[in-house]
Design a protein around this motif. Structure first.
Motif, PDB file in Angstrom:
ATOM      1  N   MET A  98       0.828  -1.182   0.000  1.00  0.00           N
ATOM      2  CA  MET A  98       0.000   0.000   0.000  1.00  0.00           C
ATOM      3  C   MET A  98       0.874   1.247   0.000  1.00  0.00           C
ATOM      4  O   MET A  98       1.956   1.252   0.559  1.00  0.00           O
ATOM      5  CB  MET A  98      -0.902   0.022   1.234  1.00  0.00           C
ATOM      6  N   LYS A  99       0.348   2.293  -0.602  1.00  0.00           N
ATOM      7  CA  LYS A  99       1.044   3.577  -0.611  1.00  0.00           C
ATOM      8  C   LYS A  99       0.656   4.347   0.649  1.00  0.00           C
ATOM      9  O   LYS A  99      -0.509   4.395   1.021  1.00  0.00           O
ATOM     10  CB  LYS A  99       0.654   4.385  -1.845  1.00  0.00           C
ATOM     11  N   GLN A 100       1.646   4.950   1.287  1.00  0.00           N
ATOM     12  CA  GLN A 100       1.402   5.707   2.504  1.00  0.00           C
ATOM     13  C   GLN A 100       1.489   7.205   2.230  1.00  0.00           C
ATOM     14  O   GLN A 100       2.235   7.641   1.352  1.00  0.00           O
ATOM     15  CB  GLN A 100       2.407   5.326   3.584  1.00  0.00           C
ATOM     16  N   TYR A 101       0.721   7.966   3.021  1.00  0.00           N
ATOM     17  CA  TYR A 101       0.666   9.413   2.870  1.00  0.00           C
ATOM     18  C   TYR A 101       0.634  10.047   4.256  1.00  0.00           C
ATOM     19  O   TYR A 101      -0.010   9.526   5.170  1.00  0.00           O
ATOM     20  CB  TYR A 101      -0.602   9.841   2.124  1.00  0.00           C
ATOM     21  N   VAL A 102       1.317  11.191   4.392  1.00  0.00           N
ATOM     22  CA  VAL A 102       1.176  11.998   5.593  1.00  0.00           C
ATOM     23  C   VAL A 102       0.284  13.179   5.215  1.00  0.00           C
ATOM     24  O   VAL A 102       0.528  13.870   4.225  1.00  0.00           O
ATOM     25  CB  VAL A 102       2.527  12.441   6.192  1.00  0.00           C
ATOM     26  N   VAL A 103      -0.783  13.327   5.982  1.00  0.00           N
ATOM     27  CA  VAL A 103      -1.761  14.382   5.752  1.00  0.00           C
ATOM     28  C   VAL A 103      -1.607  15.395   6.890  1.00  0.00           C
ATOM     29  O   VAL A 103      -1.777  15.042   8.060  1.00  0.00           O
ATOM     30  CB  VAL A 103      -3.198  13.811   5.745  1.00  0.00           C
ATOM     31  N   GLU A 126      -3.712   6.364  -4.953  1.00  0.00           N
ATOM     32  CA  GLU A 126      -3.939   7.755  -4.573  1.00  0.00           C
ATOM     33  C   GLU A 126      -5.396   8.141  -4.775  1.00  0.00           C
ATOM     34  O   GLU A 126      -5.955   8.936  -4.012  1.00  0.00           O
ATOM     35  CB  GLU A 126      -3.026   8.684  -5.376  1.00  0.00           C
ATOM     36  N   THR A 127      -6.038   7.565  -5.776  1.00  0.00           N
ATOM     37  CA  THR A 127      -7.451   7.838  -6.023  1.00  0.00           C
ATOM     38  C   THR A 127      -8.303   7.447  -4.820  1.00  0.00           C
ATOM     39  O   THR A 127      -9.187   8.199  -4.406  1.00  0.00           O
ATOM     40  CB  THR A 127      -7.929   7.091  -7.286  1.00  0.00           C
ATOM     41  N   LEU A 128      -8.028   6.282  -4.228  1.00  0.00           N
ATOM     42  CA  LEU A 128      -8.771   5.854  -3.039  1.00  0.00           C
ATOM     43  C   LEU A 128      -8.513   6.794  -1.864  1.00  0.00           C
ATOM     44  O   LEU A 128      -9.436   7.114  -1.100  1.00  0.00           O
ATOM     45  CB  LEU A 128      -8.412   4.420  -2.673  1.00  0.00           C
ATOM     46  N   MET A 129      -7.277   7.251  -1.739  1.00  0.00           N
ATOM     47  CA  MET A 129      -6.958   8.185  -0.668  1.00  0.00           C
ATOM     48  C   MET A 129      -7.722   9.488  -0.865  1.00  0.00           C
ATOM     49  O   MET A 129      -8.307  10.037   0.073  1.00  0.00           O
ATOM     50  CB  MET A 129      -5.445   8.445  -0.622  1.00  0.00           C
ATOM     51  N   GLN A 130      -7.757   9.994  -2.084  1.00  0.00           N
ATOM     52  CA  GLN A 130      -8.471  11.236  -2.379  1.00  0.00           C
ATOM     53  C   GLN A 130      -9.973  11.080  -2.153  1.00  0.00           C
ATOM     54  O   GLN A 130     -10.632  12.019  -1.677  1.00  0.00           O
ATOM     55  CB  GLN A 130      -8.193  11.697  -3.816  1.00  0.00           C
TER      56      GLN A 130
END
Length: 96
Positions: free
Chosen positions: A1-6, A65-69
């Protein structure tokens, strides 16, 4: 999975904290769902010098990224106009 810091900062108008507190239960329920689906890594509130919540930091992970958005645009802090400025960066958790 791709990780993101928000990193998200709240609006600063006189009603900002009230909107946060109104949206908070729904936001936290959403975080529970993220955690259940293995999308939530860590997170919490950013505080000012008076220990008042003024923003949030979350580390999340999604297949795309689409799922994250999609998650972000439906989060109660976005739909409830709590977060004014949201910065998202790719993130990689260190393996220690």
């Amino acid at each position: 999975m791709k990780q993101y810091v928000v990193t998200a900062y709240d609006f600063t108008d006189n009603n900002a904290l009230n909107r946060r507190m109104e949206a908070r239960p729904a936001h936290l329920e959403g975080v529970k769902l993220l955690k259940h689906h293995n999308n939530f890594v860590a997170g919490g509130a950013i505080l000012n010098d008076q220990d008042q919540m003024i923003g949030s930091v979350m580390i999340v992970q999604f297949e795309t990224e689409t799922l994250m958005q999609q998650w972000l645009k439906n989060d109660p802090y976005v739909t409830g106009q709590v977060w004014e400025k949201v910065d998202i960066k790719p993130f990689r958790q260190a393996i220690v």
